[in-house]
Design an enzyme around this catalytic site. Structure first.
Site, short mmCIF file in Angstrom:
data_model
loop_
_atom_site.label_atom_id
_atom_site.label_comp_id
_atom_site.label_asym_id
_atom_site.label_seq_id
_atom_site.Cartn_x
_atom_site.Cartn_y
_atom_site.Cartn_z
N THR A 117 0.84 -1.21 0.00
CA THR A 117 0.00 0.00 0.00
C THR A 117 0.87 1.25 0.00
O THR A 117 2.08 1.18 -0.24
CB THR A 117 -1.07 -0.05 1.12
OG1 THR A 117 -1.98 1.03 0.92
CG2 THR A 117 -0.48 0.00 2.51
N LYS A 132 2.88 1.27 -4.27
CA LYS A 132 2.20 0.48 -5.30
C LYS A 132 2.86 0.56 -6.67
O LYS A 132 2.98 -0.44 -7.37
CB LYS A 132 0.73 0.90 -5.41
CG LYS A 132 -0.11 0.51 -4.21
CD LYS A 132 -1.55 0.93 -4.37
CE LYS A 132 -2.34 0.66 -3.11
NZ LYS A 132 -3.74 1.07 -3.20
N ASN A 166 -0.84 -4.14 -5.84
CA ASN A 166 -1.21 -4.09 -4.42
C ASN A 166 -1.12 -5.45 -3.74
O ASN A 166 -1.34 -5.54 -2.53
CB ASN A 166 -2.58 -3.43 -4.20
CG ASN A 166 -3.75 -4.34 -4.51
OD1 ASN A 166 -3.59 -5.37 -5.19
ND2 ASN A 166 -4.92 -3.99 -4.03
N ASP A 219 -7.41 -3.45 -6.61
CA ASP A 219 -8.25 -2.31 -6.17
C ASP A 219 -9.49 -2.19 -7.06
O ASP A 219 -10.61 -2.05 -6.57
CB ASP A 219 -7.47 -0.99 -6.27
CG ASP A 219 -6.53 -0.77 -5.10
OD1 ASP A 219 -6.55 -1.58 -4.16
OD2 ASP A 219 -5.76 0.21 -5.13
N GLY A 230 -11.69 11.85 -9.87
CA GLY A 230 -10.37 11.54 -9.32
C GLY A 230 -9.55 10.79 -10.35
O GLY A 230 -10.10 10.06 -11.18
N GLY A 282 -6.16 9.46 -9.31
CA GLY A 282 -4.99 8.95 -8.60
C GLY A 282 -4.85 7.45 -8.83
O GLY A 282 -5.43 6.90 -9.77
N GLY A 283 -4.09 6.79 -7.94
CA GLY A 283 -3.83 5.36 -8.09
C GLY A 283 -5.11 4.53 -8.06
O GLY A 283 -5.30 3.65 -8.91
N ALA A 284 -5.99 4.80 -7.12
CA ALA A 284 -7.22 4.00 -7.01
C ALA A 284 -8.10 4.20 -8.24
O ALA A 284 -8.65 3.25 -8.79
CB ALA A 284 -7.98 4.39 -5.74
#
Ligand SMILES: NC(=O)c1ccc[n+]([C@@H]2O[C@H](COP(=O)([O-])OP(=O)(O)OC[C@H]3O[C@@H](n4cnc5c(N)ncnc54)[C@H](OP(=O)(O)O)[C@@H]3O)[C@@H](O)[C@H]2O)c1
Length: 267
Positions: free
Chosen positions: A68, A72, A93, A109, A133, A135-137
């Site tokens: 995490t 990642k 992840n 994720d 958004g 970002g990574g997620a």
């Protein structure tokens, strides 16, 4: 649980580490599924990540590890083999240690989010989705939504170039993916997803203008604390169905555990 000489080791690698909930949930999963394994927190700074992964390669009773923040993307570079979603998103992840010591990483994720939606009766197939958004997620969720067959996916973000990068990356893998970057006007969407970090703190602004959301729209969060974010609260007050962040984690836990416990030496 009783730790013996046969117990397999698992870890979560993060920096900072104190906030992670993975040891509680994964060890509960192991107990429930009668797995002779234990997962421990490992506080690993970025400059010691490579040496830590090398040590894991050398530990024959190590099953794998969860990765995490902030590791990642770095772990995607350091694994020996990547699964399809890790290749597509450039992030890992979960890592499984193969029997010859190689590290096989993949990313759950996005699959966890889609699985969570489906578990609550909200199949995104054919739906128009606004993802807020980048970002990574968000990158992982966007790829999973495309794999799940969404009708249209628009990614919006404060820094729009990052939304464009995700859309371009997905299209380089799935040429006809119905994904693009766009604005945050939520009119006409079946599902709106907040994948920003806005909503974790009481002083945060809303991630988008709720006045543009119709009452027929499903509004989904990936933030787990608070469960009812200001966005979900506002959406509920408009009569929208809401979907909580915990569903993503619940499904991720199952997917990550199954991946680490799989004994197949892929590739
Ligand atoms: N439920 C789960 O299992 C799960 C799993 C993973 C993550 N999460 C949660 O998902 C959230 C995002 O995680 P992440 O790893 O994707 O984080 P990240 O890579 O740091 O991305 C953060 C995103 O939030 C946006 N953002 C942050 N502050 C903002 C502001 N003041 N105004 C507008 N936009 C803002 C960023 O926009 P810019 O690009 O413009 O900076 C970016 O799109 C976190 O709350 C995390 O806890 C939940």
């Amino acid at each position: 649980m009783l730790i013996t000489g046969n117990t397999r080791l698992f870890a979560i690698l993060a920096d900072p580490i104190a906030q992670v909930r993975t040891p509680e949930v994964l060890n509960a999963y192991f107990a429930e599924h009668h797995v002779d394994g234990v997962l421990v927190p490992m506080h690993v700074p970025a400059d010691k990540l490579s040496i830590t992964l090398d040590a894991i390669r050398g530990m024959k009773n190590m099953g794998g590890c969860i990765i995490t923040v902030p590791h990642k993307n770095a772990v995607a570079e350091l694994c020996d083999v990547l699964g399809p979603t890790a290749k597509a998103t450039g992030a890992v992840n979960t890592v499984r240690r193969l029997s010859d010591g190689r590290l096989y990483g993949d990313m759950f994720d996005g699959a966890g989010f889609v699985s969570g939606l489906i578990s609550q009766g909200h199949d995104p197939k054919g739906k128009r989705v606004l993802l807020v958004g980048a970002g990574g997620a968000s990158g992982a969720i966007a790829f999973a939504l495309v794999q799940a067959g969404v009708g249209e996916l628009v990614i919006t973000n404060r820094t729009l170039s990052k939304a464009e990068e995700i859309a371009t990356r997905i299209k380089s893998i799935v040429a006809d993916a119905p994904v693009r970057a766009g604005d945050s006007d939520a009119q006409g969407y079946d599902i709106v997803v907040n994948a920003t970090s806005l909503g974790m703190r009481p002083e945060d602004a809303l991630p988008l203008d709720v006045n543009t959301i119709a009452s027929s729209t499903l509004v989904a969060e990936i933030i787990m604390k608070p469960a009812l974010t200001p966005l979900l609260d506002a959406a509920q007050q408009k009569g929208c169905t809401v979907h909580f962040g915990r569903h993503m984690l619940d499904e991720q836990v199952r997917l990550m555990a199954e991946f680490m416990l799989d004994t197949a030496d892929h590739v």
